[in-house]
Design an enzyme around this catalytic site. Sequence first.
Site, PDB file in Angstrom:
ATOM      1  N   ASP A 349      31.650   2.457 -19.273  1.00  0.00           N
ATOM      2  CA  ASP A 349      32.569   3.057 -20.232  1.00  0.00           C
ATOM      3  C   ASP A 349      33.206   4.261 -19.528  1.00  0.00           C
ATOM      4  O   ASP A 349      32.603   4.801 -18.587  1.00  0.00           O
ATOM      5  CB  ASP A 349      31.777   3.500 -21.470  1.00  0.00           C
ATOM      6  CG  ASP A 349      32.614   4.333 -22.410  1.00  0.00           C
ATOM      7  OD1 ASP A 349      33.682   3.857 -22.824  1.00  0.00           O
ATOM      8  OD2 ASP A 349      32.213   5.476 -22.711  1.00  0.00           O
ATOM      9  N   ASP A 543      27.900   5.767 -23.517  1.00  0.00           N
ATOM     10  CA  ASP A 543      27.275   6.917 -24.168  1.00  0.00           C
ATOM     11  C   ASP A 543      27.573   7.005 -25.658  1.00  0.00           C
ATOM     12  O   ASP A 543      26.862   7.675 -26.399  1.00  0.00           O
ATOM     13  CB  ASP A 543      27.756   8.224 -23.504  1.00  0.00           C
ATOM     14  CG  ASP A 543      29.177   8.562 -23.895  1.00  0.00           C
ATOM     15  OD1 ASP A 543      29.420   9.713 -24.295  1.00  0.00           O
ATOM     16  OD2 ASP A 543      30.045   7.683 -23.829  1.00  0.00           O
ATOM     17  N   ASP A 547      29.534   2.156 -28.225  1.00  0.00           N
ATOM     18  CA  ASP A 547      29.015   1.400 -27.085  1.00  0.00           C
ATOM     19  C   ASP A 547      27.729   0.653 -27.418  1.00  0.00           C
ATOM     20  O   ASP A 547      27.274  -0.172 -26.618  1.00  0.00           O
ATOM     21  CB  ASP A 547      28.740   2.337 -25.896  1.00  0.00           C
ATOM     22  CG  ASP A 547      30.018   2.932 -25.319  1.00  0.00           C
ATOM     23  OD1 ASP A 547      31.045   2.231 -25.356  1.00  0.00           O
ATOM     24  OD2 ASP A 547      29.979   4.071 -24.860  1.00  0.00           O
TER      25      ASP A 547
END
Length: 649
Positions: A349, A543, A547
């Site tokens: 990410d 994080d 996600d």
Amino acid sequence: METKCQCCCAHTHTSPQSKEKEQSIIRKIGAPVLSGIFLITGIIFQHQEWVGFSHPVVEFCWFLLGFLPVGLPVMREAWEGILRKDWFNEFSLMALASLGAFYIGEYPEALAVMLLYTLGEMLQDKAVNQATRNIRGLLDVRPERVDVYRENTLRTVSPRDVNVGETIEVKPGERVPLDGTLQNPQAVFDTSALTGESMPRNVSAGGDVLAGMIVSGQAVRILVTKPYDHSTLARILNLVQDAAERKAPAELFIRRFARIYTPIVVLLAVLIVALPALVAAVHPGFDYVFNDWLYRGLVFLVISCPCALIISIPLGYFGGIGAASRMGILFKGSNYLDAITRVNAIVFDKTGTLTTGSFRVTSMQAAGLTEDELLRLVLSVEKKSTHPVAQAVARFAAERGVEPLEVTTLNELAGYGLEAEVGPRKVLVGNIRLLKDRKITVPEELTDCVATVVVCAIDGQYAGCLLLSDTLKEDAMDAIKKIKALKIDNIQMLSGDKQEIVDIFAAELGIDKAYGDLLPEDKAVHLEQLNSAPDVSVAFVGDGMNDAPVLALSDVGIAMGGLGSDAAIESADVVIQTDQPSRVATAISIGRATRRIVMQNIIGAITVKILVLLAGAFGFATLWAAVFADVGVALLVVLNSVRILGKKF
């Protein structure tokens, strides 16, 4: 250990627990010492042909007395195993071997089997317990007392009794017992217990302070935000303790292997004794001595004991989990420590994982006034806002030494920005849509700009803009380099940001595949497609709360645990407490090192055992050699397992 008791005699008394512990230690050490004395003196008496030893009954009774202190506990364990229908274990193997040795008159060797086995178990237990204590010592550093403000006075209580919302005080050099936010203007903390990093961390007022940090410089006040059992350090301990229950494939294989292996070697030992007898029956010329072949069968039994494998494999994984914990990397089970070694594709990410998630002003353009005058006006309007963009403007102004002006009126325009009066001037601060809505001309190049733009207008005229962007984490580029050095070239980045912004960061990091404009469900679809490719094992690193689904879908989900959301941490298989993406490479390195050690243990132990088993079957190894081989292999694999704790990554 002694405790004082207040009584009239004023003597020192030993507590019942201390007495019990001391008696247990005496029994543990006393039994092998006593048996050792009987063994050594018995061998001396035999060698010197002492007259008292000439009678077989005296010799038998002497070695039997030496056998009982170390033999009875093993025989009891063997009997309890039989009652549980666990017929074939190391205790039953040792019992069979020693009783067989007594039967054929090899009394010293019967005693030596049990004595050396007991000593080996003691040394092995000591090594395992020391490794366990070292691992727990790395983590369980929570203070037992804390000073809390109640009714304007400091009271010392247990951290468990402190409630969320109360304020605690922690003195210099002490560990923070609970998670909270800093009440002092500024403070410095040693975070090595949580992150493995010796560099101190500077925290400003309102910043997060985590349990396990050590206060440096001056006493600090912390507003508690989480109860004791939900603190960061408690979460680490729970994860490490739970990890021991999740077994790696190699560990599960060895347990299944031992259940099949042990009965087979017992059958082989019986065949070593029985087959030569059948040969002698068919060929009368074959010289068959039952006691000689029974001796070979007993040697075979002792060597075949699988305890070295059974103990060393889980200890190897536990050592890996401990080494990772010391580096601020939490594996939720040895199965994930094993799974990360097979990862050949890593998906990151962007925001909060490779970038800080906080904006910074990268450039400023003023029209009709100086840059400092523009910044002063924007700061004056934005100073009370908690929006990340406003905070970035405030930080930038502080770096340039610019102070705000007095604002007389302030009006928030949701989705657009702010309108204010600063002295005699009417000021607009916000996005481009705000100025276009007010029919104020904006330079064309700003419309196509990929960065976040804060524009300013004074009295209906465009006055300038500030360009802001997210920033890469300090070790983000290092993270990608380290992963590529591990021969993992399939590195991708997913983000909800505009594709243009994602491309800029990807180019800077050296990531070839980067995808922007993605919703959480789009990320999940992308990961499912990647997972469906043959021979691809994917690790996803994220994080945020959005996600969590992707972390759960990946083969190995890795969450940033310092600032990451609870949902992401719960869904992940590995938690990086330091929030450093470079620790992803460290986690893979630890996993690979652990697997190498485990495979060394398996191959080494089986190879040595096969060689000595063959030597025993052909009469080239004695019971003494068998016991030394079994104990020696067990100790070697234990020492090999725990050496990962001292390894640097």
